[in-house]
Design a protein around this motif. Structure first.
Motif, PDB file in Angstrom:
ATOM      1  N   SER A 139      -0.777  -0.160  -6.204  1.00 28.23           N
ATOM      2  CA  SER A 139      -0.281  -1.392  -6.809  1.00 28.23           C
ATOM      3  C   SER A 139      -1.194  -2.547  -6.402  1.00 28.23           C
ATOM      4  CB  SER A 139       1.155  -1.673  -6.359  1.00 28.23           C
ATOM      5  OG  SER A 139       1.232  -1.757  -4.948  1.00 28.23           O
ATOM      6  N   GLU A 140      -1.264  -3.539  -7.245  1.00 28.31           N
ATOM      7  CA  GLU A 140      -2.092  -4.698  -6.927  1.00 28.31           C
ATOM      8  C   GLU A 140      -1.517  -5.950  -7.577  1.00 28.31           C
ATOM      9  OE1 GLU A 140      -5.946  -5.154  -9.012  1.00 28.31           O
ATOM     10  OE2 GLU A 140      -5.568  -3.102  -9.676  1.00 28.31           O
ATOM     11  N   GLU A 157      -2.563   0.563   2.995  1.00 23.10           N
ATOM     12  CA  GLU A 157      -2.861   1.911   2.526  1.00 23.10           C
ATOM     13  C   GLU A 157      -1.591   2.739   2.487  1.00 23.10           C
ATOM     14  OE1 GLU A 157      -6.065   3.821   4.590  1.00 23.10           O
ATOM     15  OE2 GLU A 157      -5.359   5.791   3.985  1.00 23.10           O
ATOM     16  N   GLY A 158      -1.352   3.375   1.370  1.00 25.41           N
ATOM     17  CA  GLY A 158      -0.186   4.227   1.231  1.00 25.41           C
ATOM     18  C   GLY A 158      -0.452   5.620   1.773  1.00 25.41           C
ATOM     19  N   LEU A 164      -1.626  -0.436  -1.629  1.00 27.35           N
ATOM     20  CA  LEU A 164      -0.342  -0.998  -2.036  1.00 27.35           C
ATOM     21  C   LEU A 164      -0.343  -2.496  -1.761  1.00 27.35           C
ATOM     22  CD1 LEU A 164       2.026   1.739  -0.530  1.00 27.35           C
ATOM     23  CD2 LEU A 164       1.104   1.615  -2.851  1.00 27.35           C
ATOM     24  N   ALA A 165       0.209  -3.241  -2.694  1.00 28.15           N
ATOM     25  CA  ALA A 165       0.204  -4.706  -2.574  1.00 28.15           C
ATOM     26  C   ALA A 165       1.365  -5.191  -1.719  1.00 28.15           C
ATOM     27  CB  ALA A 165       0.277  -5.328  -3.966  1.00 28.15           C
TER      28      ALA A 165
ATOM     29  N   LEU B  61       7.613   6.316   4.099  1.00 29.64           N
ATOM     30  CA  LEU B  61       6.835   5.133   3.689  1.00 29.64           C
ATOM     31  C   LEU B  61       5.869   4.741   4.816  1.00 29.64           C
ATOM     32  CD1 LEU B  61       9.301   2.730   1.842  1.00 29.64           C
ATOM     33  CD2 LEU B  61       7.100   3.491   1.021  1.00 29.64           C
ATOM     34  N   THR B  62       4.778   5.442   4.869  1.00 25.63           N
ATOM     35  CA  THR B  62       3.830   5.210   5.977  1.00 25.63           C
ATOM     36  C   THR B  62       3.217   3.815   5.919  1.00 25.63           C
ATOM     37  OG1 THR B  62       2.064   6.178   4.654  1.00 25.63           O
ATOM     38  CG2 THR B  62       3.252   7.655   6.141  1.00 25.63           C
ATOM     39  N   ALA B  63       3.226   3.200   4.747  1.00 24.17           N
ATOM     40  CA  ALA B  63       2.657   1.846   4.628  1.00 24.17           C
ATOM     41  C   ALA B  63       3.396   0.865   5.522  1.00 24.17           C
ATOM     42  CB  ALA B  63       2.722   1.380   3.175  1.00 24.17           C
ATOM     43  N   LEU B  64       4.684   1.132   5.799  1.00 24.44           N
ATOM     44  CA  LEU B  64       5.469   0.208   6.628  1.00 24.44           C
ATOM     45  C   LEU B  64       5.121   0.332   8.116  1.00 24.44           C
ATOM     46  CD1 LEU B  64       9.001   0.408   4.928  1.00 24.44           C
ATOM     47  CD2 LEU B  64       7.274  -1.385   4.758  1.00 24.44           C
ATOM     48  N   ARG B  65       4.247   1.255   8.463  1.00 23.64           N
ATOM     49  CA  ARG B  65       3.816   1.359   9.865  1.00 23.64           C
ATOM     50  C   ARG B  65       2.411   0.756  10.050  1.00 23.64           C
ATOM     51  NH1 ARG B  65       6.225   6.581   9.294  1.00 23.64           N
ATOM     52  NH2 ARG B  65       4.236   7.689   9.301  1.00 23.64           N
ATOM     53  N   ARG B  66       1.897   0.206   8.970  1.00 22.79           N
ATOM     54  CA  ARG B  66       0.549  -0.370   9.045  1.00 22.79           C
ATOM     55  C   ARG B  66       0.627  -1.896   8.955  1.00 22.79           C
ATOM     56  NH1 ARG B  66      -0.935   4.331   5.423  1.00 22.79           N
ATOM     57  NH2 ARG B  66      -1.940   5.796   6.833  1.00 22.79           N
ATOM     58  N   PRO B  67      -0.431  -2.583   9.383  1.00 18.68           N
ATOM     59  CA  PRO B  67      -0.433  -4.051   9.282  1.00 18.68           C
ATOM     60  C   PRO B  67      -0.191  -4.480   7.841  1.00 18.68           C
ATOM     61  CG  PRO B  67      -2.339  -3.289  10.510  1.00 18.68           C
ATOM     62  CD  PRO B  67      -1.685  -2.077   9.923  1.00 18.68           C
TER      63      PRO B  67
END
Lengths: 177, 167
Positions: A139-140, A157-158, A164-165, B61-67
């Protein structure tokens, strides 16, 4: 500029003997009035004499009457067809049935090439993995208006490596209405 | 000569039929690219920097563990409403702080991603996020975070076509 050009033309006509007698006399007087003009006049006269001499020599060598008589004789002579063996075109040496097959094969080849070309042009695109089409991932953000607040756009990063935005907007806590 | 004409006619008819098939494929893909309804899911998470539990449903949702989310030590799902996005029609989801998320499906991009308009505001106000336009592929979320709530921060994730989840 224009007068210089006319002067040159007049001198050229003087050299060629094309001026009227009174004009020729005037040009000659003008040339003879200066040392440079006198020298040029002498050069031209020598050149003209030399050319007339050569021309007279050539004219004496050519029997113009005999030349024109030969040309007229050639023009009025009847046309005689040349009896020369006619070579048949290479394709004519092929027997009729085979010729048709050759043309048929050529036409079929052309048709097949055209069909392949059209098929390649018109064939639907497909992705390398056999899917209908390549689909972008992630997404952006295209556009954002933070209003009265300040904000930041992040890319995270997903799990599949896609971007991911994330839109982060600073905010004061809003109480329940 | 008739053989040549015959062959050319075959070629032309073949090309025409192929082009026609291609055209019908395009029509089909265009129809498929503009669905009238697309399912979506809004994930409302309260994130806090205090150590605590990370909701098990968020582990995928691994994105929630990243900055910029990695400073949060606890995450709790407050709500996870499912809705249907209809092209050109607003869909509303209420947030616990009184604001509402307004989502509108604008179109499907040629690359298959969904172009979505979002706004988060109190009713009849434009106090927080007046406008956000994103493109998102099916199953891939976009997040709006930063609203303070109950000592934490609200993280709102929007997933269009969540059945194709690939976070």
């Amino acid at each position: 500029m224009e007068s210089a050009k006319k002067e040159d033309e007049k001198l050229q006509m003087f050299f060629d003997g094309e001026l009227a007698p009174e004009e020729e006399a005037a040009v000659r007087r003008s040339l003879e009035s200066s040392p440079g003009g006198s020298a040029q006049l002498r050069d031209w006269e020598q050149l003209r004499d030399a050319m007339q001499s050569v021309s007279a020599d050539w004219a004496a060598d050519i029997d113009s009457n005999a030349l024109f008589a030969r040309i007229e004789a050639d023009i009025s002579a009847p046309v005689i067809p040349i009896d020369r063996p006619v070579r048949k075109p290479a394709l004519r040496t092929v027997p009729g049935g085979r010729e048709r097959r050759v043309w048929g094969a050529a036409a079929t080849g052309f048709a097949a090439a055209a069909a392949i070309f059209l098929a390649v042009i018109a064939w639907p695109e497909s992705s390398p993995n056999g899917g209908d089409r390549a689909v972008a991932r992630g997404s952006e953000v295209l556009e954002v208006d933070f209003g009265p607040n300040t904000g930041t756009i992040f890319e995270v990063e997903g799990g599949a490596g896609q971007s991911l935005a994330v839109v982060w907007i600073d905010d004061e806590e809003v109480g329940l209405p | 000569m008739s053989l040549i004409r015959h062959s050319l006619l075959i070629a032309v008819l073949f090309g025409a039929s192929t082009a026609s098939a291609q055209g019908s494929n395009l029509v089909r893909s265009d129809r498929a690219a503009t669905p009238s309804n697309v399912p979506a899911e809004v994930l409302v998470v309260l994130a806090k920097e205090e150590p605590g539990e990370i909701d098990p449903q968020l582990k995928k949702l691994t994105a929630l563990r990243r900055p910029p989310f990695n400073s949060f030590r606890s995450m709790k799902i407050l709500s996870r409403p499912k809705l249907t996005l209809t092209a050109g029609k607003d869909a509303l989801v209420s947030l616990p702080n009184g604001r509402r998320v307004k989502l509108t499906l604008l179109r499907v991009m040629p690359d298959g991603r969904y172009k979505v308009k979002a706004a988060i505001n109190r009713p009849d106000k434009s106090d927080y996020l007046p406008l956000l336009q994103v493109v998102a592929s099916a199953g891939d979320p976009f997040f709006v975070a930063g609203q303070t709530y109950q000592g934490g921060t609200l993280v709102v994730g929007v997933i269009v076509d969540p059945k194709k989840t690939a976070q």
